[in-house]
Design a protein around this motif. Sequence first.
Motif, mmCIF file in Angstrom:
data_model
loop_
_atom_site.group_PDB
_atom_site.id
_atom_site.type_symbol
_atom_site.label_atom_id
_atom_site.label_comp_id
_atom_site.label_asym_id
_atom_site.label_seq_id
_atom_site.Cartn_x
_atom_site.Cartn_y
_atom_site.Cartn_z
ATOM 1 N N ALA A 6 0.804 -1.105 0.050
ATOM 2 C CA ALA A 6 0.100 0.080 -0.105
ATOM 3 C C ALA A 6 0.799 1.216 0.063
ATOM 4 O O ALA A 6 0.653 2.185 -0.785
ATOM 5 C CB ALA A 6 -1.028 -0.057 1.280
ATOM 6 N N LEU A 7 1.888 1.312 0.949
ATOM 7 C CA LEU A 7 2.861 2.469 0.839
ATOM 8 C C LEU A 7 3.542 2.653 -0.547
ATOM 9 O O LEU A 7 3.869 4.036 -0.920
ATOM 10 C CB LEU A 7 3.660 2.232 1.925
ATOM 11 C CG LEU A 7 3.445 2.472 3.367
ATOM 12 C CD1 LEU A 7 4.333 2.099 4.514
ATOM 13 C CD2 LEU A 7 2.727 3.887 3.665
ATOM 14 N N ALA A 8 3.818 1.356 -1.247
ATOM 15 C CA ALA A 8 4.404 1.553 -2.287
ATOM 16 C C ALA A 8 3.647 2.144 -3.524
ATOM 17 O O ALA A 8 4.072 2.580 -4.477
ATOM 18 C CB ALA A 8 4.894 0.247 -2.858
ATOM 19 N N ASN A 9 2.109 2.022 -3.369
ATOM 20 C CA ASN A 9 1.369 2.679 -4.257
ATOM 21 C C ASN A 9 0.696 4.015 -3.687
ATOM 22 O O ASN A 9 -0.552 4.215 -4.117
ATOM 23 C CB ASN A 9 0.100 1.683 -4.725
ATOM 24 C CG ASN A 9 0.701 0.615 -5.538
ATOM 25 O OD1 ASN A 9 1.121 0.762 -6.625
ATOM 26 N ND2 ASN A 9 0.909 -0.758 -4.849
ATOM 27 N N THR A 10 1.275 4.656 -2.823
ATOM 28 C CA THR A 10 0.861 5.986 -2.387
ATOM 29 C C THR A 10 1.575 7.069 -3.033
ATOM 30 O O THR A 10 2.945 6.932 -2.745
ATOM 31 C CB THR A 10 1.043 5.979 -0.727
ATOM 32 O OG1 THR A 10 0.225 4.644 -0.147
ATOM 33 C CG2 THR A 10 0.456 7.214 0.013
ATOM 34 N N VAL A 11 0.938 7.938 -3.463
ATOM 35 C CA VAL A 11 1.763 9.139 -4.205
ATOM 36 C C VAL A 11 1.312 10.267 -3.596
ATOM 37 O O VAL A 11 0.135 10.451 -3.743
ATOM 38 C CB VAL A 11 1.405 9.004 -5.924
ATOM 39 C CG1 VAL A 11 2.048 10.243 -6.545
ATOM 40 C CG2 VAL A 11 2.038 7.708 -6.540
ATOM 41 N N VAL A 12 2.244 11.272 -3.465
ATOM 42 C CA VAL A 12 2.111 12.317 -2.945
ATOM 43 C C VAL A 12 3.246 13.414 -3.479
ATOM 44 O O VAL A 12 4.300 13.468 -3.140
ATOM 45 C CB VAL A 12 2.201 12.700 -1.352
ATOM 46 C CG1 VAL A 12 1.865 13.867 -0.794
ATOM 47 C CG2 VAL A 12 1.159 11.676 -0.571
ATOM 48 N N GLY B 160 7.717 16.549 -0.008
ATOM 49 C CA GLY B 160 8.459 15.280 0.510
ATOM 50 C C GLY B 160 7.510 14.779 1.292
ATOM 51 O O GLY B 160 7.184 15.359 2.387
ATOM 52 N N VAL B 161 7.566 13.537 1.641
ATOM 53 C CA VAL B 161 6.885 12.613 2.506
ATOM 54 C C VAL B 161 7.653 11.469 3.082
ATOM 55 O O VAL B 161 8.869 11.222 2.329
ATOM 56 C CB VAL B 161 5.246 12.131 1.896
ATOM 57 C CG1 VAL B 161 4.522 13.307 1.798
ATOM 58 C CG2 VAL B 161 5.567 11.399 0.626
ATOM 59 N N ASN B 162 7.392 10.582 3.994
ATOM 60 C CA ASN B 162 8.026 9.877 4.678
ATOM 61 C C ASN B 162 7.807 8.368 4.297
ATOM 62 O O ASN B 162 7.959 7.406 4.907
ATOM 63 C CB ASN B 162 8.027 9.936 5.910
ATOM 64 C CG ASN B 162 6.482 9.596 6.614
ATOM 65 O OD1 ASN B 162 5.695 9.822 5.943
ATOM 66 N ND2 ASN B 162 6.447 8.979 7.845
ATOM 67 N N THR B 163 6.826 7.997 2.951
ATOM 68 C CA THR B 163 6.450 6.575 2.699
ATOM 69 C C THR B 163 7.544 5.912 2.756
ATOM 70 O O THR B 163 7.533 4.659 2.924
ATOM 71 C CB THR B 163 5.703 6.597 1.435
ATOM 72 O OG1 THR B 163 6.364 7.716 0.647
ATOM 73 C CG2 THR B 163 4.178 7.576 1.847
#
Length: 678
Positions: free
Chosen positions: A412-418, A422-425
């Motif tokens: 799920a984190l691999a497919n989270t785009v922001v 810059g974010v901490n995924t």
Amino acid sequence: MTHNNIHTVLVANRGEIACRIIRTLKDQGVRSVAVYSDADADAPHVREADVAVHIGPSPARESYLVIDKIIDAARRTGADAIHPGYGFLAENAAFAGACADNGIVFMGPPASAIETMGDKISARAAVEARNVPTVPGISRPGLTDEEIIAAAPGIGFPVLIKPSAGGGGKGMHRIEDPASLPEALVTARREAKGAFGDDTLFLEHFVDTPRHIEVQVLADAYGNVVHLGERECSLQRRHQKVIEEAPSPLLDADTRTAIGEAACDAARSVGYVGAGTVEFIVPSARPGDFYFMEMNTRLQVEHPVTEMATGYDLVALQLAVARGEKLPITQDDVTLTGHSIEARVYAEDPANGFLPTGGRIARVVEPQGPGVRVDSGIADGSEISSLYDPMLMKVIVHGADRTEALSRLDRALANTVVAGVGVNTDFCRFLINVPEVVAGDLHTGLLDEVVGDYQVSDVPDDALVAAAMVWLAERWPDKPGSAWAVPDAWRLGRSASQRVRLAWDGGSSLVSLRGTPAGAEVTVHDVVAGLSDDEEAQATPRTVRATIHRDGEAWRVTADGLSRHWQIGATGAATEKLVSSDEGTWVLRQEKVARSAADEDTGGDGTLTSPMPGTVIALSAQAGATVAAGDAVLVVEAMKMEHVLRAPHDGVVAYHASAGDQVPAGKPLATVTPTDNS
């Protein structure tokens, strides 16, 4: 017992928690009212509510923290109740009292419970009267620095300085060396005073290899109290949680029952009503020896993992209690099924000391799939300000067991785009794959122990292929060879993918593409000599989700949660990827973002610059004073994080900013001019 008719609820908050509360209100057929500052005029929670009321300028102290403005908004919109969310006024007894004075139901506990549990000294006394175990320490009102310093050796080092008011890690400091205690007390009092308006401190022994385990409780006005199991929140930094899960991998059934009963007793000690969380510190080697730490008299950030593990909607239960109903569940009704884990997505740069980031979000892609939930307060175009908390969203998963849940969270984190901020995924993916985390061998210091091993993941070459194809499509959407100019053999159901053969960096790939330039699913098959396209397509593929958007004159490529700056169609000395197709050859060049003086805090001339957009909250020396190398010169705060700028050498201080100034990253704030003998 009074029954309250609640048809309209004002949500006195913002961001993801406001959106999450509004979602349940809609499910319950309750009209929702949002409030917003200047900065949040177009925020998702404003768009999702039935009604929205402007309450003032962007700083929270002029909008979200002004009780009269919130009450006025509720009265003007006919709100029967106010849900405070978490943070802001959620644990403000005066706010709860103001609601009562105006005939508005406060969807939280009585003001008396907030007052008692909001002061950690009185909270310890209350729960100790119910035989709830507490950590050894010294805690009484009005303790001076001298009294705390004198008591510390008897408590035993390491010790933990804690503010009596507030929470969230503000003012908390772990002290190993007695010599550093006096300076830490000064800092802790300033932080506590600034954050909570109260600089009262107390001291506790720091439990060795502690785990942070909390219990969700619910209580009604009829004396019924139940708990919904525990959450493990040990993966944290600066006392801010990063990864949370339910249930804890540490506790067995007997300990779970005992800690749950202790949590219920803590709630009973103050006549609690509503949803709350009782936090415990638990020695890793002796989980049966748990100690009360504090009670949060509100809904917690991490409440979704409890919801997914138990199947209960906590906001819906809060609404039932606020209406004066009895709890619709008993302790026997509560069971924990499977395992749930949550990752907090922060606007921060893990590769640069976790400094806060900010700016405008260009693109958001939320993960989907079985057992995946996202609580988000952002959307395409959202402006991320340093004025508010840096948490943007939460990615929550549920699995049949902990192993499946960890795997689902990683995907799920691999497919989270922001994209754009810059974010901490990427760091969260690193963290949940640390062997100790996989094994469930957690403690509150683990993140700090392993953070030095973190290295930023590279954007996969596959993503560069995707970027090149999207770029080609946007530049020449009707040009032969562009994947989106090829007829897609539309059919009922999912459209057929387009196949394009590309050569890149001396290799080549067969690429299958679905989607649009704003969101492409790209499957890459390595070319194998002697195989036809159809045979290659049956080989083991690699699939990425990618987006690309303009970032000024450049482009930003985001794939599987990793974001980098790229110049497309340019040449240069930085890392280059040559991509070619039948339409020609072009270059993708990764922009090397060199650390500047702003990133390093100091320039070669002794100038101290702001490492992040934020607010100057303290000048640590007098203008014209002489300081020694390493002395604190000033403090910048952003998104609940303080950054102390220290003198790079002996010298005389000159300030270029004042306390209270809001400053951008890179702004010169002070200069330390070397003295003649330095």
